[in-house]
Structures are given as C-alpha cells and as structure tokens.
Motif scaffolding. Structure first.
Motif, PDB file in Angstrom:
ATOM      1  N   PRO A 162     -20.559 -38.582 -15.925  1.00  5.41           N
ATOM      2  CA  PRO A 162     -20.511 -37.724 -17.113  1.00  5.41           C
ATOM      3  C   PRO A 162     -19.116 -37.689 -17.736  1.00  5.41           C
ATOM      4  CG  PRO A 162     -20.394 -36.392 -15.146  1.00  5.41           C
ATOM      5  CD  PRO A 162     -20.604 -37.804 -14.690  1.00  5.41           C
ATOM      6  N   GLU A 163     -19.073 -37.204 -18.952  1.00  2.00           N
ATOM      7  CA  GLU A 163     -17.789 -37.012 -19.610  1.00  2.00           C
ATOM      8  C   GLU A 163     -17.033 -35.887 -18.912  1.00  2.00           C
ATOM      9  OE1 GLU A 163     -17.724 -36.826 -23.871  1.00  2.00           O
ATOM     10  OE2 GLU A 163     -19.619 -37.909 -23.978  1.00  2.00           O
ATOM     11  N   ARG A 164     -15.734 -35.837 -19.157  1.00  2.00           N
ATOM     12  CA  ARG A 164     -14.920 -34.772 -18.565  1.00  2.00           C
ATOM     13  C   ARG A 164     -14.225 -33.983 -19.661  1.00  2.00           C
ATOM     14  NH1 ARG A 164     -13.251 -35.210 -12.913  1.00  2.00           N
ATOM     15  NH2 ARG A 164     -14.364 -36.948 -11.981  1.00  2.00           N
ATOM     16  N   LEU A 165     -14.055 -32.720 -19.376  1.00  2.00           N
ATOM     17  CA  LEU A 165     -13.299 -31.857 -20.272  1.00  2.00           C
ATOM     18  C   LEU A 165     -11.813 -32.096 -20.047  1.00  2.00           C
ATOM     19  CD1 LEU A 165     -15.311 -28.538 -19.776  1.00  2.00           C
ATOM     20  CD2 LEU A 165     -15.487 -30.166 -21.669  1.00  2.00           C
ATOM     21  N   ALA A 166     -10.982 -31.526 -20.889  1.00  2.00           N
ATOM     22  CA  ALA A 166      -9.537 -31.686 -20.763  1.00  2.00           C
ATOM     23  C   ALA A 166      -9.029 -31.195 -19.402  1.00  2.00           C
ATOM     24  CB  ALA A 166      -8.830 -30.940 -21.894  1.00  2.00           C
ATOM     25  N   ASN A 167      -9.717 -30.214 -18.827  1.00  2.00           N
ATOM     26  CA  ASN A 167      -9.291 -29.685 -17.531  1.00  2.00           C
ATOM     27  C   ASN A 167      -9.825 -30.514 -16.357  1.00  2.00           C
ATOM     28  OD1 ASN A 167     -11.983 -28.979 -17.467  1.00  2.00           O
ATOM     29  ND2 ASN A 167     -11.647 -26.782 -17.504  1.00  2.00           N
ATOM     30  N   GLY A 168     -10.552 -31.604 -16.635  1.00  2.00           N
ATOM     31  CA  GLY A 168     -11.055 -32.486 -15.603  1.00  2.00           C
ATOM     32  C   GLY A 168     -12.455 -32.176 -15.122  1.00  2.00           C
ATOM     33  N   TYR A 169     -13.013 -31.065 -15.559  1.00  2.00           N
ATOM     34  CA  TYR A 169     -14.374 -30.703 -15.135  1.00  2.00           C
ATOM     35  C   TYR A 169     -15.379 -31.651 -15.757  1.00  2.00           C
ATOM     36  CZ  TYR A 169     -12.804 -26.107 -13.391  1.00  2.00           C
ATOM     37  OH  TYR A 169     -12.206 -25.099 -12.698  1.00  2.00           O
ATOM     38  N   ARG A 170     -16.370 -32.021 -14.971  1.00  2.00           N
ATOM     39  CA  ARG A 170     -17.458 -32.846 -15.500  1.00  2.00           C
ATOM     40  C   ARG A 170     -18.363 -31.961 -16.361  1.00  2.00           C
ATOM     41  NH1 ARG A 170     -16.353 -34.507 -10.346  1.00  2.00           N
ATOM     42  NH2 ARG A 170     -16.270 -36.742 -10.014  1.00  2.00           N
ATOM     43  N   ILE A 171     -18.849 -32.552 -17.452  1.00  2.00           N
ATOM     44  CA  ILE A 171     -19.747 -31.814 -18.335  1.00  2.00           C
ATOM     45  C   ILE A 171     -20.979 -32.681 -18.570  1.00  2.00           C
ATOM     46  CG2 ILE A 171     -18.693 -32.585 -20.508  1.00  2.00           C
ATOM     47  CD1 ILE A 171     -19.783 -29.022 -19.894  1.00  2.00           C
ATOM     48  N   TYR A 172     -22.134 -32.104 -18.292  1.00  2.00           N
ATOM     49  CA  TYR A 172     -23.395 -32.826 -18.357  1.00  2.00           C
ATOM     50  C   TYR A 172     -24.168 -32.406 -19.598  1.00  2.00           C
ATOM     51  CZ  TYR A 172     -22.292 -33.679 -13.468  1.00  2.00           C
ATOM     52  OH  TYR A 172     -21.667 -34.046 -12.320  1.00  2.00           O
ATOM     53  N   SER A 173     -24.676 -33.388 -20.322  1.00  2.00           N
ATOM     54  CA  SER A 173     -25.484 -33.098 -21.505  1.00  2.00           C
ATOM     55  C   SER A 173     -26.918 -32.819 -21.066  1.00  2.00           C
ATOM     56  CB  SER A 173     -25.452 -34.292 -22.465  1.00  2.00           C
ATOM     57  OG  SER A 173     -26.106 -35.402 -21.877  1.00  2.00           O
ATOM     58  N   GLU A 174     -27.723 -32.357 -21.994  1.00  2.00           N
ATOM     59  CA  GLU A 174     -29.136 -32.094 -21.725  1.00  2.00           C
ATOM     60  C   GLU A 174     -29.868 -33.370 -21.296  1.00  2.00           C
ATOM     61  OE1 GLU A 174     -30.999 -29.097 -22.049  1.00  2.00           O
ATOM     62  OE2 GLU A 174     -29.059 -28.098 -22.173  1.00  2.00           O
ATOM     63  N   ASP A 175     -29.349 -34.533 -21.684  1.00  2.00           N
ATOM     64  CA  ASP A 175     -29.968 -35.810 -21.312  1.00  2.00           C
ATOM     65  C   ASP A 175     -30.082 -35.974 -19.802  1.00  2.00           C
ATOM     66  OD1 ASP A 175     -30.023 -36.382 -23.992  1.00  2.00           O
ATOM     67  OD2 ASP A 175     -28.357 -37.796 -23.928  1.00  2.00           O
ATOM     68  N   TYR A 176     -29.161 -35.384 -19.073  1.00  2.00           N
ATOM     69  CA  TYR A 176     -29.183 -35.527 -17.617  1.00  2.00           C
ATOM     70  C   TYR A 176     -30.424 -34.877 -17.004  1.00  2.00           C
ATOM     71  CZ  TYR A 176     -24.629 -37.683 -17.211  1.00  2.00           C
ATOM     72  OH  TYR A 176     -23.592 -38.578 -17.286  1.00  2.00           O
ATOM     73  N   LEU A 177     -31.002 -33.927 -17.676  1.00  2.00           N
ATOM     74  CA  LEU A 177     -32.204 -33.282 -17.146  1.00  2.00           C
ATOM     75  C   LEU A 177     -33.365 -34.260 -17.041  1.00  2.00           C
ATOM     76  CD1 LEU A 177     -32.002 -29.877 -19.035  1.00  2.00           C
ATOM     77  CD2 LEU A 177     -31.488 -30.311 -16.618  1.00  2.00           C
ATOM     78  N   VAL A 178     -33.405 -35.245 -17.919  1.00  2.00           N
ATOM     79  CA  VAL A 178     -34.481 -36.240 -17.860  1.00  2.00           C
ATOM     80  C   VAL A 178     -34.059 -37.497 -17.095  1.00  2.00           C
ATOM     81  CG1 VAL A 178     -35.653 -35.427 -19.926  1.00  2.00           C
ATOM     82  CG2 VAL A 178     -33.912 -37.201 -20.115  1.00  2.00           C
TER      83      VAL A 178
ATOM     84  N   GLY B 266     -22.602 -28.488 -23.166  1.00  2.00           N
ATOM     85  CA  GLY B 266     -23.104 -29.114 -21.959  1.00  2.00           C
ATOM     86  C   GLY B 266     -23.119 -28.095 -20.835  1.00  2.00           C
ATOM     87  N   MET B 267     -23.277 -28.608 -19.631  1.00  2.00           N
ATOM     88  CA  MET B 267     -23.360 -27.720 -18.487  1.00  2.00           C
ATOM     89  C   MET B 267     -22.521 -28.291 -17.350  1.00  2.00           C
ATOM     90  SD  MET B 267     -27.280 -28.604 -17.490  1.00  2.00           S
ATOM     91  CE  MET B 267     -27.775 -29.599 -18.904  1.00  2.00           C
ATOM     92  N   ALA B 268     -22.084 -27.421 -16.492  1.00  2.00           N
ATOM     93  CA  ALA B 268     -21.338 -27.823 -15.307  1.00  2.00           C
ATOM     94  C   ALA B 268     -22.325 -28.331 -14.260  1.00  2.00           C
ATOM     95  CB  ALA B 268     -20.551 -26.638 -14.762  1.00  2.00           C
ATOM     96  N   ARG B 269     -21.800 -28.961 -13.220  1.00  2.00           N
ATOM     97  CA  ARG B 269     -22.660 -29.508 -12.171  1.00  2.00           C
ATOM     98  C   ARG B 269     -23.516 -28.419 -11.526  1.00  2.00           C
ATOM     99  NH1 ARG B 269     -19.496 -32.587  -7.938  1.00  2.00           N
ATOM    100  NH2 ARG B 269     -19.512 -34.243  -9.461  1.00  2.00           N
ATOM    101  N   GLY B 270     -22.966 -27.238 -11.341  1.00  2.00           N
ATOM    102  CA  GLY B 270     -23.728 -26.149 -10.738  1.00  2.00           C
ATOM    103  C   GLY B 270     -24.938 -25.756 -11.563  1.00  2.00           C
TER     104      GLY B 270
END
Length: 55
Positions: free
Chosen positions: A32-48, A3-7
């Motif tokens: 979005p889902e979160r990684l173990a460290n709490g960062y949000r992770i966005y899948s490619e689906d968010y692009l659409v 996935g990708m970060a918000r940036g």
C-alpha cells in the motif's frame, strides 16, 4: 488521501493484522501507499483484493 490503517482493514475483513502483513510480504496483496509519517494507508480496493477464506 482517504483510506484506512491496517487495523481497520483487519477489522473490516475479519483477518488479523499479521495475516495482512503476511499477504503483503508474500506478494498476495500489493504494497500500500504510505503517508508522510510512514504509516501504510489502504484504499477501499483492498477489501475486494483480500483472498476469500478457504474452508
């Protein structure tokens, strides 16, 4: 998990990170889902899922 970060999502969509955060808080985008460290992770689906710019 891939996935990708918000940036990266912001860069790929041309939106600011604040706009993406607003879309999440408003329910326009699903949280979005979160990684173990709490960062949000966005899948490619968010692009659409990003609303089209209304000019």
């Amino acid at each position: 998990m891939e996935g990708m970060a918000r940036g990266e999502l912001a860069q790929r969509t041309g939106l600011s990170m604040a706009t993406i955060r607003y879309y999440e808080d408003s329910g326009i985008l699903p949280v979005p889902e979160r990684l173990a460290n709490g960062y949000r992770i966005y899948s490619e689906d968010y692009l659409v899922k990003i609303p089209a710019d209304k000019e």
